[in-house]
Write a protein that holds these residues in place. Structure first.
Motif, PDB file in Angstrom:
ATOM      1  N   GLU A 225       6.955 -28.252  13.959  1.00  0.00           N
ATOM      2  CA  GLU A 225       5.547 -28.181  14.225  1.00  0.00           C
ATOM      3  C   GLU A 225       4.765 -28.428  13.314  1.00  0.00           C
ATOM      4  N   GLU A 226       3.604 -29.350  13.590  1.00  0.00           N
ATOM      5  CA  GLU A 226       2.837 -29.687  12.418  1.00  0.00           C
ATOM      6  C   GLU A 226       1.685 -28.540  12.317  1.00  0.00           C
ATOM      7  N   ILE A 227       1.642 -28.137  11.136  1.00  0.00           N
ATOM      8  CA  ILE A 227       0.591 -27.070  10.843  1.00  0.00           C
ATOM      9  C   ILE A 227      -0.524 -27.425   9.916  1.00  0.00           C
ATOM     10  N   TRP A 228      -0.257 -28.139   8.934  1.00  0.00           N
ATOM     11  CA  TRP A 228      -1.175 -28.793   8.070  1.00  0.00           C
ATOM     12  C   TRP A 228      -0.862 -30.171   7.962  1.00  0.00           C
ATOM     13  N   GLU A 229       0.630 -30.601   7.819  1.00  0.00           N
ATOM     14  CA  GLU A 229       1.181 -31.794   7.785  1.00  0.00           C
ATOM     15  C   GLU A 229       2.456 -31.612   8.217  1.00  0.00           C
ATOM     16  N   ARG A 230       2.801 -32.543   9.255  1.00  0.00           N
ATOM     17  CA  ARG A 230       4.160 -32.483  10.009  1.00  0.00           C
ATOM     18  C   ARG A 230       5.229 -32.553   8.875  1.00  0.00           C
ATOM     19  N   PRO A 231       6.107 -31.629   8.854  1.00  0.00           N
ATOM     20  CA  PRO A 231       7.517 -31.866   8.029  1.00  0.00           C
ATOM     21  C   PRO A 231       8.007 -32.998   8.624  1.00  0.00           C
ATOM     22  N   GLU A 232       8.922 -33.520   7.707  1.00  0.00           N
ATOM     23  CA  GLU A 232       9.836 -34.918   8.188  1.00  0.00           C
ATOM     24  C   GLU A 232      11.210 -34.506   8.143  1.00  0.00           C
ATOM     25  N   ILE A 233      11.903 -34.920   9.466  1.00  0.00           N
ATOM     26  CA  ILE A 233      13.269 -34.872   9.544  1.00  0.00           C
ATOM     27  C   ILE A 233      14.089 -35.968   8.707  1.00  0.00           C
ATOM     28  N   ILE A 234      14.753 -35.749   7.912  1.00  0.00           N
ATOM     29  CA  ILE A 234      15.259 -36.743   6.987  1.00  0.00           C
ATOM     30  C   ILE A 234      16.600 -37.000   7.243  1.00  0.00           C
ATOM     31  N   SER A 235      17.383 -36.135   7.699  1.00  0.00           N
ATOM     32  CA  SER A 235      18.747 -36.128   8.431  1.00  0.00           C
ATOM     33  C   SER A 235      19.142 -35.169   9.398  1.00  0.00           C
ATOM     34  N   TYR A 236      20.072 -35.500  10.349  1.00  0.00           N
ATOM     35  CA  TYR A 236      20.450 -34.648  11.201  1.00  0.00           C
ATOM     36  C   TYR A 236      22.026 -34.946  11.585  1.00  0.00           C
ATOM     37  N   ALA A 237      22.535 -33.971  12.062  1.00  0.00           N
ATOM     38  CA  ALA A 237      24.136 -34.107  12.538  1.00  0.00           C
ATOM     39  C   ALA A 237      24.308 -33.243  13.914  1.00  0.00           C
ATOM     40  N   PRO A 238      25.403 -33.728  14.700  1.00  0.00           N
ATOM     41  CA  PRO A 238      26.095 -34.849  14.414  1.00  0.00           C
ATOM     42  C   PRO A 238      25.550 -36.079  15.038  1.00  0.00           C
ATOM     43  N   ASN A 239      26.379 -36.896  14.949  1.00  0.00           N
ATOM     44  CA  ASN A 239      25.720 -38.226  15.866  1.00  0.00           C
ATOM     45  C   ASN A 239      26.847 -38.340  16.969  1.00  0.00           C
ATOM     46  N   THR A 240      26.775 -39.572  17.567  1.00  0.00           N
ATOM     47  CA  THR A 240      27.622 -39.585  18.822  1.00  0.00           C
ATOM     48  C   THR A 240      29.140 -39.577  18.577  1.00  0.00           C
TER      49      THR A 240
ATOM     50  N   SER B 174      37.588 -34.225  19.825  1.00  0.00           N
ATOM     51  CA  SER B 174      37.559 -34.629  18.426  1.00  0.00           C
ATOM     52  C   SER B 174      37.371 -33.564  17.400  1.00  0.00           C
ATOM     53  N   SER B 175      37.710 -33.280  16.332  1.00  0.00           N
ATOM     54  CA  SER B 175      37.372 -32.283  15.290  1.00  0.00           C
ATOM     55  C   SER B 175      37.012 -33.272  14.019  1.00  0.00           C
ATOM     56  N   PHE B 176      35.655 -32.987  13.656  1.00  0.00           N
ATOM     57  CA  PHE B 176      35.311 -33.793  12.540  1.00  0.00           C
ATOM     58  C   PHE B 176      34.085 -33.232  11.679  1.00  0.00           C
ATOM     59  N   ASP B 177      33.873 -33.811  10.497  1.00  0.00           N
ATOM     60  CA  ASP B 177      32.886 -33.099   9.558  1.00  0.00           C
ATOM     61  C   ASP B 177      31.680 -33.750   9.660  1.00  0.00           C
ATOM     62  N   VAL B 178      30.533 -33.010   9.748  1.00  0.00           N
ATOM     63  CA  VAL B 178      29.400 -33.482   9.949  1.00  0.00           C
ATOM     64  C   VAL B 178      28.456 -33.066   8.558  1.00  0.00           C
ATOM     65  N   SER B 179      27.341 -33.796   8.270  1.00  0.00           N
ATOM     66  CA  SER B 179      26.527 -33.310   7.081  1.00  0.00           C
ATOM     67  C   SER B 179      25.306 -33.667   7.072  1.00  0.00           C
ATOM     68  N   LEU B 180      24.367 -32.788   6.581  1.00  0.00           N
ATOM     69  CA  LEU B 180      23.060 -33.291   6.211  1.00  0.00           C
ATOM     70  C   LEU B 180      22.783 -33.747   4.868  1.00  0.00           C
ATOM     71  N   SER B 181      22.288 -34.812   4.683  1.00  0.00           N
ATOM     72  CA  SER B 181      22.259 -35.465   3.346  1.00  0.00           C
ATOM     73  C   SER B 181      20.621 -35.834   2.906  1.00  0.00           C
ATOM     74  N   GLY B 182      20.735 -36.323   1.915  1.00  0.00           N
ATOM     75  CA  GLY B 182      19.377 -36.798   1.220  1.00  0.00           C
ATOM     76  C   GLY B 182      18.656 -35.755   0.344  1.00  0.00           C
ATOM     77  N   LEU B 183      18.217 -36.355  -0.863  1.00  0.00           N
ATOM     78  CA  LEU B 183      17.320 -35.543  -1.780  1.00  0.00           C
ATOM     79  C   LEU B 183      17.955 -34.526  -2.661  1.00  0.00           C
ATOM     80  N   VAL B 184      18.835 -33.637  -1.999  1.00  0.00           N
ATOM     81  CA  VAL B 184      19.794 -32.824  -2.582  1.00  0.00           C
ATOM     82  C   VAL B 184      21.173 -32.776  -2.346  1.00  0.00           C
ATOM     83  N   PRO B 185      22.143 -32.164  -2.837  1.00  0.00           N
ATOM     84  CA  PRO B 185      23.515 -32.180  -2.331  1.00  0.00           C
ATOM     85  C   PRO B 185      23.937 -31.929  -0.789  1.00  0.00           C
TER      86      PRO B 185
END
Length: 157
Positions: free
Chosen positions: A35-50, A55-66
């Motif tokens: 939710e935008e309070i002062w400035e909208r936070p930005e989603i930089i990564s999400y998981a899973p994809n299609t 199946s069993s698989f690993d998903v990950s969030l990435s970008g800026l930090v480990p």
């Protein structure tokens, strides 16, 4: 990020749906945004994809930090990524469950996640679900909406 100091938030959801009586879970569509309070936070990564079915698989969030990684098992179901961050900044997953399976008839868990950057002192995470239930394989179909849930957290700034 872009020369500015930001906070990075990782949110992993634990969503469970349990059909009642003769009903089966057909599709669970989950939406995650901020939710935008002062400035909208930005989603930089999400998981899973299609994903493919069963199946069993690993998903990950990435970008800026480990990266943060976890395993998802899509037994008797598949996930369709319906996100469009360029337009709405909403992550969306349709979990399509094969009818007349144990997964459709019993409890089912979905664990999507988002990585978000924030520049403010407060952040609001929003989450909702659109549910489709079927009464047997060829029976009636009904839809439900959980409503929008927002959780506010103070930034660690």
């Amino acid at each position: 990020m872009d020369g500015e100091e930001v906070s990075v938030w990782d949110v992993k959801y634990f969503n469970q749906v349990v059909p009642r009586a003769s009903w089966q879970t057909g599709v669970v569509t989950s939406y995650s945004s901020t939710e935008e309070i002062w400035e909208r936070p930005e989603i930089i990564s999400y998981a899973p994809n299609t994903t493919p079915e069963e199946s069993s698989f690993d998903v990950s969030l990435s970008g800026l930090v480990p990266s943060v990684t976890w395993t998802i098992n899509t037994r008797e179901s598949r996930i369709r990524d319906c996100s469009d961050l360029s337009v709405e900044d909403i992550a969306c997953w349709a979990n399509i469950i094969t009818l007349n399976t144990e997964t459709a008839k019993g409890p089912h868990v979905m664990e999507p996640g988002i990585r978000v950057t924030n520049k403010g002192f407060l952040i609001g995470f929003q989450h909702s679900h659109l549910l489709n239930f079927r009464d047997g394989l060829f029976g009636d179909s009904t839809y439900g909406f959980t409503g929008l849930t927002t959780r506010y957290l103070s930034d660690l700034d």
